[in-house]
Structures are given as structure tokens and as C-alpha cells.
Design an enzyme around this catalytic site. Structure first.
Site, PDB file in Angstrom:
ATOM      1  N   GLY A 166      45.800  53.075  39.500  1.00 51.93           N
ATOM      2  CA  GLY A 166      47.059  53.699  39.088  1.00 51.93           C
ATOM      3  C   GLY A 166      48.269  53.284  39.899  1.00 51.93           C
ATOM      4  N   SER A 167      48.218  52.107  40.554  1.00 50.59           N
ATOM      5  CA  SER A 167      49.386  51.711  41.352  1.00 50.59           C
ATOM      6  C   SER A 167      50.589  51.404  40.457  1.00 50.59           C
ATOM      7  CB  SER A 167      49.051  50.530  42.268  1.00 50.59           C
ATOM      8  OG  SER A 167      48.970  49.329  41.541  1.00 50.59           O
ATOM      9  N   ASN A 168      50.360  50.867  39.269  1.00 47.80           N
ATOM     10  CA  ASN A 168      51.483  50.638  38.345  1.00 47.80           C
ATOM     11  C   ASN A 168      52.055  51.958  37.860  1.00 47.80           C
ATOM     12  OD1 ASN A 168      52.097  47.672  37.582  1.00 47.80           O
ATOM     13  ND2 ASN A 168      49.859  47.760  37.753  1.00 47.80           N
ATOM     14  N   MET A 182      41.142  50.695  30.696  1.00 51.50           N
ATOM     15  CA  MET A 182      40.091  49.741  30.353  1.00 51.50           C
ATOM     16  C   MET A 182      39.368  50.127  29.061  1.00 51.50           C
ATOM     17  SD  MET A 182      40.619  47.682  32.735  1.00 51.50           S
ATOM     18  CE  MET A 182      39.263  46.538  32.752  1.00 51.50           C
ATOM     19  N   ARG A 183      40.129  50.187  27.971  1.00 54.99           N
ATOM     20  CA  ARG A 183      39.520  50.500  26.682  1.00 54.99           C
ATOM     21  C   ARG A 183      40.179  49.656  25.596  1.00 54.99           C
ATOM     22  NH1 ARG A 183      36.439  54.838  25.904  1.00 54.99           N
ATOM     23  NH2 ARG A 183      37.011  54.970  23.708  1.00 54.99           N
ATOM     24  N   ASN A 207      51.517  46.901  27.337  1.00 53.54           N
ATOM     25  CA  ASN A 207      50.470  46.682  28.346  1.00 53.54           C
ATOM     26  C   ASN A 207      50.972  45.683  29.388  1.00 53.54           C
ATOM     27  OD1 ASN A 207      47.810  46.784  29.509  1.00 53.54           O
ATOM     28  ND2 ASN A 207      47.355  44.825  28.518  1.00 53.54           N
ATOM     29  N   HIS A 251      49.447  42.696  32.038  1.00 52.51           N
ATOM     30  CA  HIS A 251      48.239  41.882  32.242  1.00 52.51           C
ATOM     31  C   HIS A 251      48.471  40.930  33.417  1.00 52.51           C
ATOM     32  CE1 HIS A 251      44.485  39.991  31.023  1.00 52.51           C
ATOM     33  NE2 HIS A 251      45.063  38.847  31.335  1.00 52.51           N
TER      34      HIS A 251
HETATM   35  C1  GRF Z   1      46.817  45.585  36.857  1.00 52.62           C
HETATM   36  O1  GRF Z   1      46.572  44.398  37.540  1.00 52.62           O
HETATM   37  C2  GRF Z   1      47.159  45.325  35.427  1.00 52.62           C
HETATM   38  O2  GRF Z   1      47.761  44.082  35.228  1.00 52.62           O
HETATM   39  C3  GRF Z   1      45.811  45.369  34.740  1.00 52.62           C
HETATM   40  O3  GRF Z   1      45.090  46.352  35.422  1.00 52.62           O
HETATM   41  C4  GRF Z   1      45.568  46.450  36.748  1.00 52.62           C
HETATM   42  C5  GRF Z   1      45.853  47.898  37.005  1.00 52.62           C
HETATM   43  O4  GRF Z   1      46.142  48.135  38.351  1.00 52.62           O
HETATM   44  N1  GRF Z   1      45.959  45.640  33.320  1.00 52.62           N
HETATM   45  P1  GRF Z   1      46.621  49.573  38.813  1.00 52.62           P
HETATM   46  O5  GRF Z   1      45.558  50.578  38.369  1.00 52.62           O
HETATM   47  O6  GRF Z   1      47.953  49.846  38.192  1.00 52.62           O
HETATM   48  O7  GRF Z   1      46.705  49.491  40.304  1.00 52.62           O
END
Ligand code: GRF
Length: 206
Positions: free
Chosen positions: A16-18, A95-96, A112, A114
Site C-alpha cells: 500500500g505504499s502507492n 492482485m486480481r 492502474n 504498473h
Molecule cells: C507497484 O509496484 C505497482 O506498480 C504494482 O504493484 C506495486 C504495489 O506496490 N501494480 P504498493 O503496494 O503500492 O507498495
């Protein structure tokens, strides 16, 4: 077609860092006029839930394991998001594979991020695959989600150099730093109505 969403849900399965970077961007006014209404997570052990608690963002745990099919899960998720008045979905390590039960009601309203320069290195191991291929440059892509896995129209991209001694971990760390900045910017453009979809391309209005 103009794409616009302001009332957002962030969907996570892991760290969940994003998600946290988006919340911090909102707190400092860099996401405006977008607002994160809630975070939804499908795994009880995900650190994203701890972050939501600390950041005081409403969070819902919707466990994949409790549903008989992908469609049933996505229908329940759609109902939950509608209850919160969500008009846009931000996937952040969710992840779905999404089904029409969600992508139908939210067509053009799911984005999304990536960890590669799509269309290179699609799939769950974008960073690992880039290292294995020996590329000198990889990066980050923000894209609109369609039925095709990691295949929707591109909103934003930024390159990240691969260093000779990079491991999956060191490269992923640099990619994450770019992700945190690029995703906030893309979400802001989306909320400001600056994205225009024409065929399979997205134009960004100034
Ligand atoms: C990120 O690298 C994103 O590009 C991919 O999953 C990862 C999620 O990282 N889809 P986080 O959970 O946001 O740290």
C-alpha cells in the site's frame, strides 16, 4: 470522450505504499479536486490496512476467499463502491483480474499503475522480468484498465534506468519513488478532467 473521476476508492492487496503516497498528496493539496473516499483490500494480512488505520482513511476488507467466483466478488465490490459514492477506482497493487461485473459499471473509470514501460513486461513480475531481460531502461506506466491484462490506453509513463548491479529490490525501490509521484499527478489530471480518450490513445489537455 473526456475521462473524469473525483470521488475515488483505492484498491490494494499488499504493502500500500502507492495508496499512502496518494493520501499524502491529498493532504498537501496535490490531488485536488480528487478525494479518496475509502481503501478496499482483499487480503487480511496486507500492510495497506495498517496504513489506512494510521492515515485515518476508511478501509474495507473484502476477502476474496469468502466469495465463490470472481464475478460474485466484483459484484459485491461494485455495490460497496456505489454505497460510498465512488466514481473512480485507483488500483494500487490490487492482485486480481477484474471481471465485467466491475468493469461494466465502471467502464473508463478504473486506472492502474504498473512497474514497467508497457507494453513491455506485462504481468505480476514487471521488475523481475526487466532485470532478467537485461534491459538498460525500464519504468512506470499509469494506464486505463480494460479487459486486457495491463493492456489499456496509457495515461502517463516515466523511464527508470537499470543499473548494472541492480537487484529486484534496489530497482523496485527506485521504481516506487517514481510511482508515488507519477500516480498522484495522473490522478489529479483525471480529477481535473484533463484526460481525453480517443480510440486507444489518451490525450492530456493542458
Ligand atoms: C507497484 O509496484 C505497482 O506498480 C504494482 O504493484 C506495486 C504495489 O506496490 N501494480 P504498493 O503496494 O503500492 O507498495
Amino acid at each position: 470522450m473526456r475521462l473524469k473521476a473525483r470521488s475515488l476508492a483505492v484498491l490494494c492487496s499488499g504493502s500500500g505504499s502507492n495508496f499512502e503516497a496518494l493520501v499524502q498528496a491529498q493532504k498537501s493539496g496535490r490531488l485536488s479536486p480528487a478525494k479518496i473516499r475509502l481503501m478496499v483490500c482483499n487480503r487480511p494480512e496486507a500492510a495497506a490496512l495498517v496504513r489506512a488505520n494510521r492515515l485515518k482513511v476508511p478501509a474495507a476488507l473484502l476477502e476474496s476467499a469468502s466469495f465463490a467466483s470472481r464475478e460474485a466478488y466484483d459484484a459485491a465490490l461494485t455495490a460497496l463502491l456505489c454505497k460510498f459514492g465512488v466514481d473512480g477506482i485507483v488500483l494500487a497493487g490490487f492482485m486480481r483480474i477484474l471481471t465485467p461485473a466491475l468493469l461494466g459499471p465502471f467502464r473508463g473509470r478504473v486506472i492502474n499503475i504498473h512497474p514497467s514501460l508497457l507494453p513491455a513486461f506485462r504481468g505480476a513480475h514487471g521488475v523481475r522480468d526487466a532485470i532478467a531481460a537485461g534491459v538498460r531502461v525500464t519504468g512506470v506506466t499509469v494506464h486505463l484498465v480494460t479487459e486486457e491484462l495491463d493492456g489499456g490506453p496509457i495515461i502517463a509513463q516515466e523511464a527508470v534506468a537499470v543499473k548494472p548491479k541492480d537487484t529486484e529490490k534496489t530497482l523496485a525501490e527506485r521504481i516506487h519513488r517514481v510511482e508515488h509521484r507519477l500516480y498522484s499527478q495522473a490522478v489529479r489530471w483525471w480529477a481535473q478532467g484533463k484526460l481525453e480518450l480517443s480510440g486507444n490513445k489518451i490525450h492530456i489537455h493542458s
